[in-house]
Design a protein around this motif. Sequence first.
Motif, PDB file in Angstrom:
ATOM      1  N   ARG A  98       7.644 -37.287   3.049  1.00 34.90           N
ATOM      2  CA  ARG A  98       8.886 -36.522   2.864  1.00 34.90           C
ATOM      3  C   ARG A  98       9.543 -36.795   1.513  1.00 34.90           C
ATOM      4  N   LEU A  99       9.459 -38.043   1.069  1.00 39.99           N
ATOM      5  CA  LEU A  99      10.062 -38.348  -0.239  1.00 39.99           C
ATOM      6  C   LEU A  99       9.300 -37.607  -1.340  1.00 39.99           C
ATOM      7  N   MET A 100       7.976 -37.578  -1.221  1.00 40.32           N
ATOM      8  CA  MET A 100       7.176 -36.876  -2.235  1.00 40.32           C
ATOM      9  C   MET A 100       7.465 -35.375  -2.195  1.00 40.32           C
ATOM     10  N   GLU A 101       7.630 -34.831  -0.999  1.00 44.39           N
ATOM     11  CA  GLU A 101       7.953 -33.397  -0.888  1.00 44.39           C
ATOM     12  C   GLU A 101       9.322 -33.118  -1.497  1.00 44.39           C
ATOM     13  N   ARG A 102      10.270 -34.001  -1.236  1.00 48.29           N
ATOM     14  CA  ARG A 102      11.624 -33.788  -1.745  1.00 48.29           C
ATOM     15  C   ARG A 102      11.675 -33.847  -3.281  1.00 48.29           C
ATOM     16  N   THR A 103      10.969 -34.832  -3.848  1.00 50.45           N
ATOM     17  CA  THR A 103      11.043 -35.010  -5.304  1.00 50.45           C
ATOM     18  C   THR A 103      10.102 -34.064  -6.051  1.00 50.45           C
ATOM     19  N   GLN A 104       9.103 -33.509  -5.319  1.00 47.72           N
ATOM     20  CA  GLN A 104       8.132 -32.585  -5.945  1.00 47.72           C
ATOM     21  C   GLN A 104       7.346 -33.242  -7.080  1.00 47.72           C
ATOM     22  N   LEU A 105       7.208 -34.569  -7.008  1.00 47.76           N
ATOM     23  CA  LEU A 105       6.463 -35.256  -8.063  1.00 47.76           C
ATOM     24  C   LEU A 105       4.977 -35.214  -7.754  1.00 47.76           C
ATOM     25  N   PRO A 106       4.121 -35.186  -8.779  1.00 50.39           N
ATOM     26  CA  PRO A 106       2.678 -35.272  -8.510  1.00 50.39           C
ATOM     27  C   PRO A 106       2.331 -36.655  -7.954  1.00 50.39           C
TER      28      PRO A 106
END
Length: 448
Positions: free
Chosen positions: A63-71
């Motif tokens: 979820r954190l990766m989805e929220r930040t949209q970082l690769p």
Amino acid sequence: WPKDVGILALEVYFPAQYVDQTDLEKYNNVEAGKYTVGLGQTHMGFCSVQEDINSLCLTVVQRLMERTQLPWDSVGRLEVGTETIIDKSKAVKTVLMELFQDSGNTDIEGIDTTNACYGGTASLFNAANWMESSSWDGRYAMVVCGDIAVYPNGNARPTGGAGAVAMLIGPKAPLALEQGLRGTHMENVYDFYKPNLASEYPMVDGKLSIQCYFRALDRCYTSYRQKIQNQWKQAGNDRPFTLDDLQYMIFHTPFCKMVQKSLARLMFSDFLSASRDTPSSLYKGLEAFRGLKLEDTYNNKDLDKALLKASQDTFNKKTKASLYLSTHNGNMYTSSLYGCLASLLSSHSAQELAGSRIGAFSYGSGLAASFFSFRVSQDASPGSPLDKLVSSTSDLPKRLASRKCVSPEEFTEIMNQREQFYHKGKKRGGKREREGNSSQLIPVAGSQ
Ligand code: CAA
């Protein structure tokens, strides 16, 4: 070195069901108010039998990766703090690699850190130290802390809970860790520990654990205060540091009443170290306790009462808002302190927080504890990193309200099932399968 290393983004996970503490008081046949007033807890979140520490951490990282949209390859260090051990060798961090390796990113340092509720803070310090060292490769770090806090039937059971927090760490952070300002206290004590590997439950000496927490708080605060005063002195400022210099104060929260008492102790510590000639309306009602030593006051009920009264306004201003998640979800062990941080952010605007100093006390039984602080960035303009971080936490009350309330009978039944399933994992055909216990990403429908 990179400047203002700290928290850029964070994500909180908690289970989809809870038990009401008023219902639990009735079910456990204790006096009304014991859990809700005496401990300060309204609800307790708990995991279903399908969840384990791996599923909690997988979900919160995804979820954190989805929220930040970082690769996925932008993360160069991943640290996990947990005391919910389900394998004596394999780290939760290695399970989280499942998420990163599809992108081809296997070049990620960091591993699990364990000492009761302190592992998350140790992980945060490790991540920041990496970023400020010659080992840093220019990428972000991620800190994940999570735990399932469960106790057998009895006095400690209402102080359970569960949850996980993932934090993205980087330079120019809206919540920067203040350098050189960590007061730490560690010692060998058996207040809470987990010698029984066949059980999810700890051994705990409740009264001793409270005393150890307060002793660690006193020592860490004294040492933090000394360090910040030394820094100020070098800069030509010779005034004493007090609680007034922390606009907000968050604590590891085993139960909320304990935190109110802890804030009060910080005020008492300031009072004892202040000169007699410094009159302050803040310390009203404390003069009778002037001759005491901090270490002699752990069971002094008269002092407790006077301190709670003297510190009530300060508690309301600096700390109360940070207890929102803890009140409604209970103890999350390593993630408790960072759940308090999320609650604090969710209940203030970026403008209110801008430029403030947030004090933080982390405690892990056994024991390891630190007092440290974050400096909040000045820029609270719309779209600024601080504004984004604060907005990302604003749905916390709504998410908590959407959980399912479960009766104490059903809660007890689920606890009994967890006891049966715990450590019954079997290895078949080279693949790990667990009876009723999942190490896979739990779908969004089953979690908050
Ligand atoms: N109405 C209002 N208040 C009531 C009440 C009623 N009807 N009945 C009791 N109370 C109050 C009591 O007066 C007491 O408050 P004070 O301490 O301010 O006097 C409070 O409720 C709790 O009552 P007891 O002390 O009788 O509670 P207990 O002995 O049954 O259990 C506990 C409390 C020791 C915390 C137990 O829940 C426990 O062992 N929990 C786990 C250990 C823990 O959380 N330790 C905290 C520090 S260690 C740490 O921080 C690490 C970690 O995360 C575990």
